[in-house]
Design a protein around this motif. Structure first.
Motif, mmCIF file in Angstrom:
data_model
loop_
_atom_site.group_PDB
_atom_site.id
_atom_site.type_symbol
_atom_site.label_atom_id
_atom_site.label_comp_id
_atom_site.label_asym_id
_atom_site.label_seq_id
_atom_site.Cartn_x
_atom_site.Cartn_y
_atom_site.Cartn_z
ATOM 1 N N THR B 89 46.506 -87.817 -20.124
ATOM 2 C CA THR B 89 46.473 -89.247 -20.427
ATOM 3 C C THR B 89 45.193 -89.853 -19.856
ATOM 4 N N PRO B 90 44.676 -90.877 -20.489
ATOM 5 C CA PRO B 90 43.477 -91.520 -19.921
ATOM 6 C C PRO B 90 43.811 -92.514 -18.813
ATOM 7 N N GLN B 91 45.114 -92.763 -18.567
ATOM 8 C CA GLN B 91 45.497 -93.737 -17.536
ATOM 9 C C GLN B 91 45.587 -93.009 -16.193
ATOM 10 N N ILE B 92 44.466 -93.000 -15.491
ATOM 11 C CA ILE B 92 44.349 -92.176 -14.284
ATOM 12 C C ILE B 92 43.883 -93.049 -13.127
ATOM 13 N N GLU B 93 44.601 -92.957 -12.032
ATOM 14 C CA GLU B 93 44.142 -93.580 -10.786
ATOM 15 C C GLU B 93 43.700 -92.457 -9.856
ATOM 16 N N LEU B 94 42.441 -92.521 -9.452
ATOM 17 C CA LEU B 94 41.928 -91.480 -8.565
ATOM 18 C C LEU B 94 42.135 -91.882 -7.124
ATOM 19 N N GLY B 95 42.524 -90.938 -6.303
ATOM 20 C CA GLY B 95 42.706 -91.208 -4.878
ATOM 21 C C GLY B 95 41.358 -91.367 -4.200
ATOM 22 N N SER B 96 41.341 -92.109 -3.129
ATOM 23 C CA SER B 96 40.091 -92.289 -2.386
ATOM 24 C C SER B 96 40.420 -92.261 -0.900
ATOM 25 N N GLY B 97 39.378 -92.172 -0.096
ATOM 26 C CA GLY B 97 39.582 -92.142 1.351
ATOM 27 C C GLY B 97 40.372 -90.925 1.758
ATOM 28 N N GLY B 98 41.501 -91.150 2.430
ATOM 29 C CA GLY B 98 42.332 -90.039 2.897
ATOM 30 C C GLY B 98 43.000 -89.278 1.772
ATOM 31 N N SER B 99 43.165 -89.937 0.642
ATOM 32 C CA SER B 99 43.827 -89.258 -0.487
ATOM 33 C C SER B 99 42.812 -88.802 -1.533
ATOM 34 N N LEU B 100 41.577 -88.587 -1.098
ATOM 35 C CA LEU B 100 40.562 -88.074 -2.016
ATOM 36 C C LEU B 100 41.011 -86.702 -2.537
ATOM 37 N N GLY B 101 40.841 -86.512 -3.815
ATOM 38 C CA GLY B 101 41.273 -85.238 -4.385
ATOM 39 C C GLY B 101 42.669 -85.310 -4.950
ATOM 40 N N SER B 102 43.142 -86.537 -5.157
ATOM 41 C CA SER B 102 44.449 -86.687 -5.806
ATOM 42 C C SER B 102 44.290 -87.638 -6.981
ATOM 43 N N ALA B 103 45.213 -87.543 -7.895
ATOM 44 C CA ALA B 103 45.174 -88.428 -9.061
ATOM 45 C C ALA B 103 46.599 -88.751 -9.471
ATOM 46 N N THR B 104 46.812 -90.016 -9.804
ATOM 47 C CA THR B 104 48.127 -90.440 -10.283
ATOM 48 C C THR B 104 47.991 -90.854 -11.740
ATOM 49 N N LEU B 105 48.825 -90.278 -12.568
ATOM 50 C CA LEU B 105 48.749 -90.534 -14.011
ATOM 51 C C LEU B 105 49.994 -91.277 -14.448
ATOM 52 N N GLU B 106 49.781 -92.287 -15.236
ATOM 53 C CA GLU B 106 50.922 -93.026 -15.779
ATOM 54 C C GLU B 106 51.221 -92.484 -17.170
ATOM 55 N N LEU B 107 52.459 -92.023 -17.348
ATOM 56 C CA LEU B 107 52.836 -91.420 -18.631
ATOM 57 C C LEU B 107 53.798 -92.355 -19.343
ATOM 58 N N VAL B 108 53.477 -92.694 -20.555
ATOM 59 C CA VAL B 108 54.335 -93.580 -21.348
ATOM 60 C C VAL B 108 55.179 -92.701 -22.270
ATOM 61 N N ARG B 109 56.477 -92.850 -22.143
ATOM 62 C CA ARG B 109 57.438 -92.079 -22.935
ATOM 63 C C ARG B 109 57.065 -90.589 -22.988
ATOM 64 N N PRO B 110 57.121 -89.941 -21.870
ATOM 65 C CA PRO B 110 56.700 -88.537 -21.855
ATOM 66 C C PRO B 110 57.767 -87.619 -22.467
ATOM 67 N N ASP B 111 57.281 -86.513 -23.000
ATOM 68 C CA ASP B 111 58.164 -85.453 -23.492
ATOM 69 C C ASP B 111 58.276 -84.438 -22.350
ATOM 70 N N PHE B 112 59.461 -84.364 -21.726
ATOM 71 C CA PHE B 112 59.607 -83.550 -20.513
ATOM 72 C C PHE B 112 59.286 -82.075 -20.767
ATOM 73 N N GLU B 113 59.717 -81.581 -21.923
ATOM 74 C CA GLU B 113 59.457 -80.160 -22.216
ATOM 75 C C GLU B 113 57.959 -79.900 -22.327
ATOM 76 N N ARG B 114 57.279 -80.832 -22.980
ATOM 77 C CA ARG B 114 55.843 -80.657 -23.189
ATOM 78 C C ARG B 114 55.085 -80.899 -21.888
ATOM 79 N N LEU B 115 55.636 -81.802 -21.075
ATOM 80 C CA LEU B 115 54.934 -82.173 -19.840
ATOM 81 C C LEU B 115 54.774 -80.965 -18.913
ATOM 82 N N SER B 116 55.809 -80.142 -18.842
ATOM 83 C CA SER B 116 55.729 -78.967 -17.961
ATOM 84 C C SER B 116 54.583 -78.059 -18.389
ATOM 85 N N GLY B 117 54.462 -77.839 -19.695
ATOM 86 C CA GLY B 117 53.392 -76.991 -20.210
ATOM 87 C C GLY B 117 52.024 -77.593 -19.957
#
Lengths: 246, 495
Positions: B89-117
């Motif tokens: 998804t293009p909706q990405i929040e990148l971590g900074s400071g102490g959480s550098l190297g992390s990313a939080t993605l917001e998924l709208v109506r995700p398909d759980f089966e597909r998400l695992s893959g």
């Protein structure tokens, strides 16, 4: 579609017998027994009769194997063809040009691996040159490696190697298993593979063509297409070293 | 639904991306101030703690590997993370400071089966870039973080409901909750609270009174009551990948490793931008030597890392570098992908990459000057030709179309040239060749055509002039005989 030549084994003539004898003597000197046996005129007649292949006995090539006449021509696809040229002016280059111009269904390029650097681009014409890869190698080791590389690439419809002009001892330094490996590669690809040589050198060749009729000066004034039709030679069919038809 | 991607010891792995070494022992990352910023579990086992000076860390463990922080490598690794996450998804929040190297993605109506893959693929791709990640998905960003914390390295944990989240919290110790201080943990453990699930069941008011705002925040987080708005980021595409290895690199294998790393990162960048590479530029800075630069036009525009890697490896096999490589950069020229459907009966180069590979290998075998497509030069001089590189960009031809002759019909058999020409002794009768002797063929001349007088370049220093005959030697065929000054030669056979 260019009318393609008929390679006919019209070896019953006097000149052909002489050629066979010459070849046999030369091949015996270098220890090529199985291949020279294939060049025996007696066996030529006997083999054809034994096969019951009337076409072969009449000097025509069987349809299912190597018919070069017109539309029924079958290109030597997925096989290793050896063309033995019993002289410098017997039609080997004409056969090469014929194969380069032929309609191959796979690959858009052709490659000529040339040990003697003998190809004349001016004779071929620019239409052919554009799709031709001319590889000038030094020695048989480079030749075998280049052949190996090109046979693995299906972008090349025809891969031809010209051994003519190389010393016989160099050619016989090629290990038989190298030829078997190349034969297997040729079988796996959609295009064809032709080896031009002065003497029978490829024991595992699926087909062998002998060209022995020298050119005459009148040929220079004839159309090249007509010349290809008149190309004379001999075709021997092999399967794992055994003669199927002559 | 939110997906949280975390790369543990991100700065350490970002600095180690250019290194082939498998660091199994204690490793610490030292920042610009000379203090330990990150360390692996082996270093933790040696009583080394974050914030220690390097000298102190070394005094606790003499064999510890010290890696220096590399901000450029970190920003490149962040870009890789963003590009990889963008595949989902293009909706990405990148971590900074102490959480550098992390990313939080917001998924709208995700398909759980597909998400695992998708998550598994993302983790694999980050791993190929040298970044070991783990991921978790849950209904709030904080729960997603906890799910990722519960996952093993290179694994993805999906927590689809609140009930499943509470089950998971029962397994997580208090220390896994970010923002909960060590003193707060001790207080809670004094109450007999050992897991996050037990903490979540405490009364919110009482927890706030005892632990202050941090306690309230932790309770909200554990119970999914905290809702924060993600700050999405957009990174500008950068189609270059460079490495400054700590030690200069020697040998093809070391360079091949960097090519692999760079090609994987560039593939992610190209995919993110929806582009393909039309050419590739390799720059190597050589120690005590001239920098090496090579631009290669690709046989077919692509974004496949494996193809770029193979092409560059084949090229480097033919290059002899004068010294060790101190800096490496790989860049690509992005172009829009060609949207064209090939005709059913159209024939073109089947596999341009295979062709390029074959030509590269041939160049290594015989040299670039010894193969190519022959082109006849515009001159009357016999045998004037040159070899041009075989072009993969041929106009396609119909499948049923063979190479046809154009113009007037060609006459006579083709010539097979002897290079060099064969010296010959020619017996003349009435100034015409009557008998020829040479190493290849000898005999009386039966018929002949000629002489054909040829000359040219008379205004140049290399003026040439010769006479040619076409001669039929009895029983041996037709040859081209040439006379240049006083020398007779057989230049070829009409074959």
């Amino acid at each position: 579609m260019v009318p393609l030549p008929i390679l006919i084994g019209s070896m019953a003539g006097k000149g052909a017998d002489d050629t066979f004898r010459t070849f046999r003597e030369a091949a015996d000197r270098v220890g090529l027994c199985p291949a020279t046996a294939l060049l025996d005129p007696a066996e030529h007649q006997q083999g054809a009769a034994a096969e019951g292949d009337r076409a072969a006995a009449a000097g025509r090539i069987p349809q299912n194997a190597f018919d070069l006449s017109g539309e029924s021509w079958r290109l030597p696809k997925r096989q290793l063809l050896e063309c033995v040229c019993a002289g410098a002016s017997v039609g080997g280059q004409s056969l090469l040009e014929c194969l380069l111009r032929a309609k191959w269904e796979s690959g858009v390029f052709s490659a000529v691996i040339d040990a003697a650097h003998a190809l004349d681009p001016a004779s071929l014409g620019s239409d052919l040159s554009e799709r031709l890869l001319w590889v000038q190698v030094k020695g048989v080791q480079q030749l075998v490696r280049a052949l190996d590389l090109l046979l693995r690439d299906d972008n090349f419809a025809l891969v031809a190697a010209d051994l003519r002009g190389l010393p016989a001892r160099e050619i016989h330094a090629i290990q038989p298993f190298s030829w078997y490996r190349l034969q297997r590669l040729a079988h796996q690809r959609a295009g064809g593979c032709v080896i031009f040589s002065d003497l029978p050198s490829v024991r595992c060749a699926d087909h062998r063509v002998l060209l022995s009729q020298p050119r005459s000066l009148d040929d220079l004034d004839r159309r090249r297409i007509d010349l290809l039709d008149d190309l004379e030679g001999s075709v021997r069919l092999h399967n794992r070293g055994q003669v199927l038809a002559v | 639904m939110y997906l949280f991607i975390e790369i543990e010891n991100f700065r350490l792995f970002a600095a180690l991306r250019a290194s082939r070494r498998k660091l199994r022992g204690p490793v610490v990352l030292v920042d610009a101030e000379g203090r330990v910023a990150e360390l692996n579990s082996a270093a933790q086992g040696k009583q080394i703690l974050p914030g220690m000076t390097m000298a102190r860390a070394l005094s606790r463990c003499g064999g510890v590997e010290v890696v220096h922080a590399n901000p450029r490598a970190e920003s490149a690794a962040v870009r890789i993370l963003w590009n990889a996450a963008w595949q989902i998804t293009p909706q990405i929040e990148l971590g900074s400071g102490g959480s550098l190297g992390s990313a939080t993605l917001e998924l709208v109506r995700p398909d759980f089966e597909r998400l695992s893959g998708q998550a598994a693929l993302l983790i694999r791709r980050l791993r190929r870039c040298g970044l070991p990640a783990r991921a978790g998905a849950a209904s709030t960003p904080d729960w997603a973080l906890l799910a990722a914390t519960a996952a093993e390295r290179f694994q993805f944990k999906l927590v689809p409901s609140g009930a499943r989240m509470r089950e998971l919290l029962a397994y997580l110790p208090l220390q896994t909750l970010h923002g909960l201080s060590a003193s707060a943990c001790r207080i809670l453990e004094g109450w007999g609270i050992r897991s996050l699930a037990a903490m979540a069941e405490l009364p919110r008011q009482s927890l706030g009174e005892r632990l202050g705002p941090a306690g309230l925040e932790a309770w909200d987080l554990l119970n999914g009551r905290r809702h924060r708005v993600l700050r999405f980021e957009e990174l500008k595409p950068d189609f270059r990948e460079s490495f400054d290895p700590e030690e200069p690199l020697q040998g093809l294998e070391a360079l091949g490793f960097l090519i692999h790393r760079a090609a994987e990162a560039l593939q992610l960048q190209l995919e993110q931008a929806g582009k393909v590479a039309s050419s590739v530029h390799l720059d190597l800075w050589i120690e005590r030597g001239e920098p090496y630069h090579k631009s290669i036009r690709l046989p077919e525009a692509t974004n496949q890392a494996a193809l770029l890697e193979r092409l560059l490896r084949n090229h480097l096999e033919q290059v002899r570098l004068t010294g060790a490589v101190s800096k490496f950069q790989l860049a690509v020229d992005p172009v829009n992908p060609l949207s064209r459907q090939a005709g059913l009966f159209e024939r073109s180069v089947r596999n341009p990459w295979r062709l390029q590979e074959t030509l590269d290998q041939l160049a290594g075998l015989v040299g670039t000057e010894c193969f190519g497509s022959p082109r006849v030069l515009q001159t009357h001089r016999p045998d004037a030709h040159e070899l041009e590189p075989l072009s993969a960009e041929l106009e396609s031809t119909g499948l049923s179309q063979s190479v046809e002759l154009g113009g007037p019909p060609r006459m006579g058999p083709p010539l097979r040239r002897f290079r060099p020409p064969l010296r010959a002794r020619v017996l003349l009768e009435k100034k015409r060749p009557a008998h020829i002797e040479c190493a290849l063929v000898s005999g009386p001349v039966r018929h002949f055509n000629g002489p054909y007088s040829l000359n040219g370049d008379w205004a140049e220093a290399e003026a040439w002039s010769l006479c040619e005959w076409d001669v039929e030697i009895e029983g041996a065929g037709v040859y081209c005989l040439s006379r240049d000054a006083e020398r007779w030669q057989i230049v070829g056979a009409y074959d």
